[in-house]
Design a protein around this motif. Sequence first.
Motif, mmCIF file in Angstrom:
data_model
loop_
_atom_site.group_PDB
_atom_site.id
_atom_site.type_symbol
_atom_site.label_atom_id
_atom_site.label_comp_id
_atom_site.label_asym_id
_atom_site.label_seq_id
_atom_site.Cartn_x
_atom_site.Cartn_y
_atom_site.Cartn_z
ATOM 1 N N HIS A 106 0.820 -1.208 0.000
ATOM 2 C CA HIS A 106 0.000 0.000 0.000
ATOM 3 C C HIS A 106 0.859 1.266 0.000
ATOM 4 O O HIS A 106 0.384 2.342 -0.362
ATOM 5 C CB HIS A 106 -0.919 0.003 1.219
ATOM 6 C CG HIS A 106 -1.749 -1.246 1.322
ATOM 7 N ND1 HIS A 106 -2.839 -1.481 0.525
ATOM 8 C CD2 HIS A 106 -1.605 -2.350 2.106
ATOM 9 C CE1 HIS A 106 -3.352 -2.674 0.826
ATOM 10 N NE2 HIS A 106 -2.620 -3.215 1.783
ATOM 11 N N ASP A 107 2.112 1.119 0.447
ATOM 12 C CA ASP A 107 3.051 2.245 0.447
ATOM 13 C C ASP A 107 4.409 1.693 0.024
ATOM 14 O O ASP A 107 5.164 1.191 0.857
ATOM 15 C CB ASP A 107 3.145 2.869 1.845
ATOM 16 C CG ASP A 107 4.097 4.054 1.893
ATOM 17 O OD1 ASP A 107 4.694 4.379 0.846
ATOM 18 O OD2 ASP A 107 4.255 4.658 2.967
ATOM 19 N N PRO A 108 4.734 1.733 -1.291
ATOM 20 C CA PRO A 108 5.960 1.097 -1.793
ATOM 21 C C PRO A 108 7.241 1.578 -1.125
ATOM 22 O O PRO A 108 8.253 0.884 -1.158
ATOM 23 C CB PRO A 108 5.943 1.456 -3.288
ATOM 24 C CG PRO A 108 4.509 1.703 -3.614
ATOM 25 C CD PRO A 108 3.925 2.315 -2.368
ATOM 26 N N VAL A 109 7.207 2.769 -0.506
ATOM 27 C CA VAL A 109 8.390 3.244 0.208
ATOM 28 C C VAL A 109 8.638 2.389 1.448
ATOM 29 O O VAL A 109 9.768 2.201 1.884
ATOM 30 C CB VAL A 109 8.221 4.729 0.594
ATOM 31 C CG1 VAL A 109 9.380 5.206 1.459
ATOM 32 C CG2 VAL A 109 8.117 5.585 -0.666
ATOM 33 N N GLY A 110 7.551 1.841 2.016
ATOM 34 C CA GLY A 110 7.684 0.992 3.201
ATOM 35 C C GLY A 110 7.425 1.720 4.497
ATOM 36 O O GLY A 110 7.391 1.115 5.566
ATOM 37 N N ASP A 111 7.255 3.029 4.445
ATOM 38 C CA ASP A 111 7.015 3.802 5.660
ATOM 39 C C ASP A 111 5.630 3.473 6.216
ATOM 40 O O ASP A 111 4.633 3.519 5.504
ATOM 41 C CB ASP A 111 7.101 5.301 5.329
ATOM 42 C CG ASP A 111 7.063 6.158 6.579
ATOM 43 O OD1 ASP A 111 7.237 5.613 7.670
ATOM 44 O OD2 ASP A 111 6.861 7.380 6.446
ATOM 45 N N GLY A 112 5.571 3.122 7.499
ATOM 46 C CA GLY A 112 4.288 2.830 8.122
ATOM 47 C C GLY A 112 4.072 1.379 8.463
ATOM 48 O O GLY A 112 3.114 1.041 9.159
ATOM 49 N N SER A 113 4.944 0.486 7.982
ATOM 50 C CA SER A 113 4.852 -0.909 8.407
ATOM 51 C C SER A 113 5.292 -1.016 9.860
ATOM 52 O O SER A 113 5.930 -0.112 10.402
ATOM 53 C CB SER A 113 5.725 -1.796 7.516
ATOM 54 O OG SER A 113 5.226 -1.795 6.187
ATOM 55 N N LEU A 114 4.954 -2.130 10.511
ATOM 56 C CA LEU A 114 5.144 -2.234 11.963
ATOM 57 C C LEU A 114 5.841 -3.516 12.356
ATOM 58 O O LEU A 114 5.663 -4.559 11.718
ATOM 59 C CB LEU A 114 3.784 -2.201 12.681
ATOM 60 C CG LEU A 114 2.933 -0.947 12.567
ATOM 61 C CD1 LEU A 114 1.532 -1.237 13.098
ATOM 62 C CD2 LEU A 114 3.559 0.195 13.352
ATOM 63 N N GLU A 115 6.622 -3.439 13.412
ATOM 64 C CA GLU A 115 7.077 -4.633 14.132
ATOM 65 C C GLU A 115 6.482 -4.570 15.530
ATOM 66 O O GLU A 115 6.598 -3.545 16.209
ATOM 67 C CB GLU A 115 8.597 -4.715 14.213
ATOM 68 C CG GLU A 115 9.060 -5.954 14.970
ATOM 69 C CD GLU A 115 10.566 -6.123 15.008
ATOM 70 O OE1 GLU A 115 11.055 -6.783 15.947
ATOM 71 O OE2 GLU A 115 11.244 -5.583 14.120
ATOM 72 N N ALA A 116 5.809 -5.647 15.929
ATOM 73 C CA ALA A 116 5.132 -5.675 17.228
ATOM 74 C C ALA A 116 5.758 -6.739 18.123
ATOM 75 O O ALA A 116 6.085 -7.831 17.656
ATOM 76 C CB ALA A 116 3.649 -5.968 17.047
ATOM 77 N N ARG A 117 5.895 -6.386 19.403
ATOM 78 C CA ARG A 117 6.409 -7.344 20.384
ATOM 79 C C ARG A 117 5.539 -7.380 21.643
ATOM 80 O O ARG A 117 5.911 -7.986 22.636
ATOM 81 C CB ARG A 117 7.859 -7.000 20.750
ATOM 82 C CG ARG A 117 8.832 -7.142 19.608
ATOM 83 C CD ARG A 117 10.248 -6.759 20.005
ATOM 84 N NE ARG A 117 10.324 -5.357 20.390
ATOM 85 C CZ ARG A 117 10.424 -4.349 19.538
ATOM 86 N NH1 ARG A 117 10.433 -4.582 18.239
ATOM 87 N NH2 ARG A 117 10.507 -3.103 19.963
ATOM 88 N N ARG A 118 4.385 -6.714 21.597
ATOM 89 C CA ARG A 118 3.475 -6.697 22.740
ATOM 90 C C ARG A 118 2.528 -7.887 22.645
ATOM 91 O O ARG A 118 2.158 -8.353 21.552
ATOM 92 C CB ARG A 118 2.688 -5.399 22.766
ATOM 93 C CG ARG A 118 3.566 -4.180 22.879
ATOM 94 C CD ARG A 118 2.768 -2.896 22.944
ATOM 95 N NE ARG A 118 2.035 -2.779 24.200
ATOM 96 C CZ ARG A 118 1.406 -1.670 24.575
ATOM 97 N NH1 ARG A 118 1.413 -0.609 23.775
ATOM 98 N NH2 ARG A 118 0.760 -1.623 25.713
ATOM 99 N N THR A 119 2.096 -8.373 23.798
ATOM 100 C CA THR A 119 1.282 -9.583 23.851
ATOM 101 C C THR A 119 -0.015 -9.448 23.071
ATOM 102 O O THR A 119 -0.384 -10.338 22.302
ATOM 103 C CB THR A 119 0.968 -9.944 25.315
ATOM 104 O OG1 THR A 119 2.199 -10.152 26.024
ATOM 105 C CG2 THR A 119 0.136 -11.219 25.385
ATOM 106 N N GLY A 120 -0.718 -8.336 23.247
ATOM 107 C CA GLY A 120 -2.002 -8.158 22.570
ATOM 108 C C GLY A 120 -1.901 -8.223 21.055
ATOM 109 O O GLY A 120 -2.576 -9.037 20.408
ATOM 110 N N PRO A 121 -1.045 -7.384 20.433
ATOM 111 C CA PRO A 121 -0.893 -7.462 18.980
ATOM 112 C C PRO A 121 -0.399 -8.821 18.494
ATOM 113 O O PRO A 121 -0.836 -9.299 17.442
ATOM 114 C CB PRO A 121 0.139 -6.363 18.690
ATOM 115 C CG PRO A 121 -0.029 -5.383 19.808
ATOM 116 C CD PRO A 121 -0.348 -6.221 21.003
ATOM 117 N N LEU A 122 0.479 -9.465 19.258
ATOM 118 C CA LEU A 122 0.981 -10.778 18.842
ATOM 119 C C LEU A 122 -0.141 -11.808 18.801
ATOM 120 O O LEU A 122 -0.226 -12.618 17.864
ATOM 121 C CB LEU A 122 2.088 -11.250 19.790
ATOM 122 C CG LEU A 122 3.433 -10.514 19.683
ATOM 123 C CD1 LEU A 122 4.409 -11.048 20.715
ATOM 124 C CD2 LEU A 122 4.017 -10.643 18.294
#
Length: 346
Positions: free
Chosen positions: A236-252
């Motif tokens: 959705h954004d070819p630059v890649g800005d805005g993607s996420l890495e999550a390490r919190r229990t809820g999002p996982l």
Amino acid sequence: MTRTTARRGGTRAPAPARLHGEAYEESVSRLWLTAVRLGRPTLDALRKQGWDDAEIEDITAELTARGMLVPNVEGDAWQVVPPAEAVLRHIERWERRISLARATASELDQIWRAAVGDGRELQPAGMELLKSVADIAQRVRGMHRLATERLWWALDASAASLALLEESATEEGVLPVRSGVDVRIVVDTALLDTPHAMSFVERAQAAGHPVRVAAGLPFSLLLCDARAAILDLSRHDPVGDGSLEARRTGPLKGVEALLQEIWVLSTPLAVVVDTGTGTVLDGVPLDDRDRRVLALLATGASDQLIARQSGISVRTVERRVRYLMDHLGAATRFQAGVQAARRGWL
């Protein structure tokens, strides 16, 4: 750290302070190489090579902790662990530490900024914005190396997915997975029409990793054990800005549930093998080309896609699809793929 201490006015000068950082690593490497050259290093042999007792005691203890030396009971001789084995294990440990450090760097930065009263807006702890396609690809590679229990990956035709598939097609070991890890791969049908996708799928199948196909994945997702997940929004954004890495229990847990649902709703992709021989199943001649056609048919692939992936013309695909549907008694293309799977043709 030096190996000798100079005398001043007939008395021994104070020993210099212990080395740290790169200087210490250089000393560790030099003693390790000395031990390797000696084959069976002893205290006396190391002394003869110019090492003093304090250095020998400190560095051999460090090399023992790194799994590169094994001391005898008296501590005056050591067995060298075979270098190929010891160095590879040491590199693997460092790679894990680097991956963990990278995964926690943002959270530690947030803690530090809160402690010093930095006025800038803070990201929630355990959630990190990824700033580029290269950053997303780097995190995906790191999670492949880090996973010890499971690695669930759903790929759409995102910029990061395309970059990783191209890289894995030209370089070995880009996306390594440890033995025993529960791997699940779901590929969007749109991705199958891109270069390198089928070769990636076939390599995954050859490694024993199940692959399924789904249509209309909203974005790419990757879950590594129960420790981290990536939401790759670079389609959705070819630059890649805005993607996420999550390490919190809820999002996982949310990512895990979503990937589980995607897996259940996706279509298994049959293993496509090139044996060079034909077989007869239920009285129907079926060669490897037909197996590939059926496998792609079951995913809902178009004739054009099947033709490109099979190296045949669209007209030939149309004829083979009609032939297979007639012998399977299938009213639709998708039904033909399902019937073939039920009969064990795939």
